[in-house]
Design an enzyme around this catalytic site. Sequence first.
Site, PDB file in Angstrom:
ATOM      1  CG  HIS A  52      20.858  28.282 -31.415  1.00  0.00           C
ATOM      2  ND1 HIS A  52      19.513  28.671 -31.686  1.00  0.00           N
ATOM      3  CD2 HIS A  52      20.554  27.073 -30.563  1.00  0.00           C
ATOM      4  CE1 HIS A  52      18.604  27.915 -30.727  1.00  0.00           C
ATOM      5  NE2 HIS A  52      19.298  27.194 -30.243  1.00  0.00           N
ATOM      6  CD  GLN A 110      16.403  31.289 -28.617  1.00  0.00           C
ATOM      7  OE1 GLN A 110      16.060  30.402 -29.322  1.00  0.00           O
ATOM      8  NE2 GLN A 110      15.671  32.168 -28.134  1.00  0.00           N
ATOM      9  CB  SER A 165       9.018  32.903 -31.621  1.00  0.00           C
ATOM     10  OG  SER A 165       9.842  31.879 -31.779  1.00  0.00           O
ATOM     11  NE  ARG A 223      20.600  35.026 -42.914  1.00  0.00           N
ATOM     12  CZ  ARG A 223      20.165  34.790 -44.099  1.00  0.00           C
ATOM     13  NH1 ARG A 223      20.116  33.775 -44.694  1.00  0.00           N
ATOM     14  NH2 ARG A 223      19.436  35.796 -44.682  1.00  0.00           N
ATOM     15  CB  VAL A 245      24.647  32.818 -35.266  1.00  0.00           C
ATOM     16  CG1 VAL A 245      23.772  31.334 -34.780  1.00  0.00           C
ATOM     17  CG2 VAL A 245      23.687  33.230 -36.643  1.00  0.00           C
TER      18      VAL A 245
HETATM   19  P1  OAD Z   1      12.010  33.843 -34.151  1.00  0.00           P
HETATM   20  O1  OAD Z   1      12.097  34.460 -35.458  1.00  0.00           O
HETATM   21  O2  OAD Z   1      11.400  32.450 -33.908  1.00  0.00           O
HETATM   22  O3  OAD Z   1      11.119  35.045 -33.156  1.00  0.00           O
HETATM   23  C1  OAD Z   1      11.641  36.359 -33.424  1.00  0.00           C
HETATM   24  C2  OAD Z   1      10.958  37.025 -32.058  1.00  0.00           C
HETATM   25  O4  OAD Z   1      11.283  38.397 -32.255  1.00  0.00           O
HETATM   26  C3  OAD Z   1       9.215  36.972 -32.546  1.00  0.00           C
HETATM   27  O5  OAD Z   1       8.590  36.682 -31.149  1.00  0.00           O
HETATM   28  C4  OAD Z   1       9.093  38.482 -32.749  1.00  0.00           C
HETATM   29  O6  OAD Z   1       7.571  38.963 -32.382  1.00  0.00           O
HETATM   30  C5  OAD Z   1      10.115  39.336 -32.112  1.00  0.00           C
HETATM   31  N1  OAD Z   1      10.545  40.415 -32.814  1.00  0.00           N
HETATM   32  C6  OAD Z   1      10.501  41.096 -33.952  1.00  0.00           C
HETATM   33  N2  OAD Z   1      10.990  42.138 -33.936  1.00  0.00           N
HETATM   34  C7  OAD Z   1      11.329  42.434 -32.924  1.00  0.00           C
HETATM   35  C8  OAD Z   1      11.850  43.818 -32.119  1.00  0.00           C
HETATM   36  N3  OAD Z   1      12.358  44.860 -32.933  1.00  0.00           N
HETATM   37  N4  OAD Z   1      12.127  43.712 -30.915  1.00  0.00           N
HETATM   38  C9  OAD Z   1      11.792  42.545 -30.208  1.00  0.00           C
HETATM   39  N5  OAD Z   1      11.317  41.575 -30.743  1.00  0.00           N
HETATM   40  C10 OAD Z   1      11.058  41.271 -31.884  1.00  0.00           C
HETATM   41  O7  OAD Z   1      13.548  33.768 -33.577  1.00  0.00           O
HETATM   42  P2  OAD Z   1      14.043  33.034 -32.193  1.00  0.00           P
HETATM   43  O8  OAD Z   1      13.206  33.138 -31.186  1.00  0.00           O
HETATM   44  O9  OAD Z   1      15.312  33.814 -31.911  1.00  0.00           O
HETATM   45  O10 OAD Z   1      17.973  28.660 -34.872  1.00  0.00           O
HETATM   46  O11 OAD Z   1      14.225  31.695 -32.813  1.00  0.00           O
HETATM   47  C11 OAD Z   1      14.959  30.685 -32.249  1.00  0.00           C
HETATM   48  C12 OAD Z   1      15.957  29.955 -33.382  1.00  0.00           C
HETATM   49  O12 OAD Z   1      15.099  29.407 -34.276  1.00  0.00           O
HETATM   50  C13 OAD Z   1      17.037  30.865 -33.889  1.00  0.00           C
HETATM   51  O13 OAD Z   1      18.049  30.778 -33.108  1.00  0.00           O
HETATM   52  C14 OAD Z   1      17.463  30.048 -34.997  1.00  0.00           C
HETATM   53  C15 OAD Z   1      15.990  29.624 -35.567  1.00  0.00           C
HETATM   54  O14 OAD Z   1      15.709  28.524 -36.515  1.00  0.00           O
HETATM   55  C16 OAD Z   1      18.879  28.167 -35.552  1.00  0.00           C
HETATM   56  O15 OAD Z   1      19.364  28.406 -36.599  1.00  0.00           O
HETATM   57  C17 OAD Z   1      19.627  26.824 -35.051  1.00  0.00           C
END
Ligand code: OAD
Length: 245
Positions: free
Chosen positions: A123, A105, A191, A75, A107
Site C-alpha cells: 500500500h 500492508q 483484519s 502519520r 506504510v
Molecule cells: P486493521 O486496522 O483493519 O486491522 C488491524 C488488526 O490488527 C486487527 O485484526 C487487530 O485485531 C490487530 N491487532 C491490534 N493490535 C495488535 C497487536 N498488538 N498485535 C497484533 N495484532 C493486533 O488494519 P489492516 O488489516 O492492516 O490501507 O488494514 C489493511 C488496510 O486498511 C491498511 O493497509 C490501510 C487500511 O485502510 C490503506 O490505507 C490503503
Amino acid sequence: MLINVVFLYRKKRLNMVGKMRKVVILSGAGMSAESGIMTFRDMGGIWEQYNIEEVASPIAWQNSPQLVLDFYNQRRKQLMEVEPNTGHLALVDLEQRYELQIITQNVDNLHERAGSSKVMHLHGELMKVRSEVNEKLVYELDHWELKLGDKAEDGNQLRPHIVWFGESVPMLEKAIPFVQEADIIIIVGTSMQVYPAASLISYSKTSAELFYIDPNAEDYHYPNLKTITQKAGEGLPLLVKQLLK
Ligand code: OAD
C-alpha cells in the site's frame, strides 16, 4: 562431532533439495500497534476518526489536498517518533535461517528499521512521495512535512506515495509468486478485510504451514490455519523461537 551436530541442526531448515525453506510474512497495522501506531479498524482506530474518502482517495486529493497532506504529515511525524517492537525484531532473527520475504500492508518503515532486508509494501510508503502526474518520479523524504508547492522534477505537485482507495495495487503481481512458493506463511496483525491484499493467502500451496497471529485471530477461519491469539510483540518472538528450534 561438533560439525555433525551443527550440520544436523541446520538440515532441519532445508527443504528436500537442500535449499532454505521459504517464509512469507503478511503483516498489517497490528504489527506496529505496540510501537504506538494506531490500527485502522480497531475501536478508536484511524477510520473511526477520519472518513476514508476524505483523506485517502484520489477524489480527496483533487478536492482538498491540504486535508490529505495534513493527514499523512501527521502519520509521518508520528512514525519518526516511534521504534520497531519485539515482533519486528523477531522477524530479523528468522531471516538468518530461512529465506524470508515480508509483504506488508503497512506504510511505515519499521520492518526496515528493525533490520529486515526483504520488505515489499503493498500500500505504498509513508516516507516516500511522488509526482502527482508521473508515478515513476518517487522520492525519499527525510522530514515529516510535505507541503502544497513542493514539486517533483517534472514541475508537478508531490503527493504521498500511498495506494489510495480506488487505486490499483501495482505490487500485488510481484507479491503473488512469493506466496505461491512459500513453505510457511505467517499472517500478523491484519483484519484481512482489505482486498486484494486479503486474497493473497488463496495463492498459497496446500502443503504450506499457515499461522495467524492477532489478538482477534479467532474471528478468522481458513483451512490449515493455526491461530495464535496474541499480540505481535508476544506471539511472533515465541513462534520464531519455535521455528528456529
Ligand atoms: P486493521 O486496522 O483493519 O486491522 C488491524 C488488526 O490488527 C486487527 O485484526 C487487530 O485485531 C490487530 N491487532 C491490534 N493490535 C495488535 C497487536 N498488538 N498485535 C497484533 N495484532 C493486533 O488494519 P489492516 O488489516 O492492516 O490501507 O488494514 C489493511 C488496510 O486498511 C491498511 O493497509 C490501510 C487500511 O485502510 C490503506 O490505507 C490503503
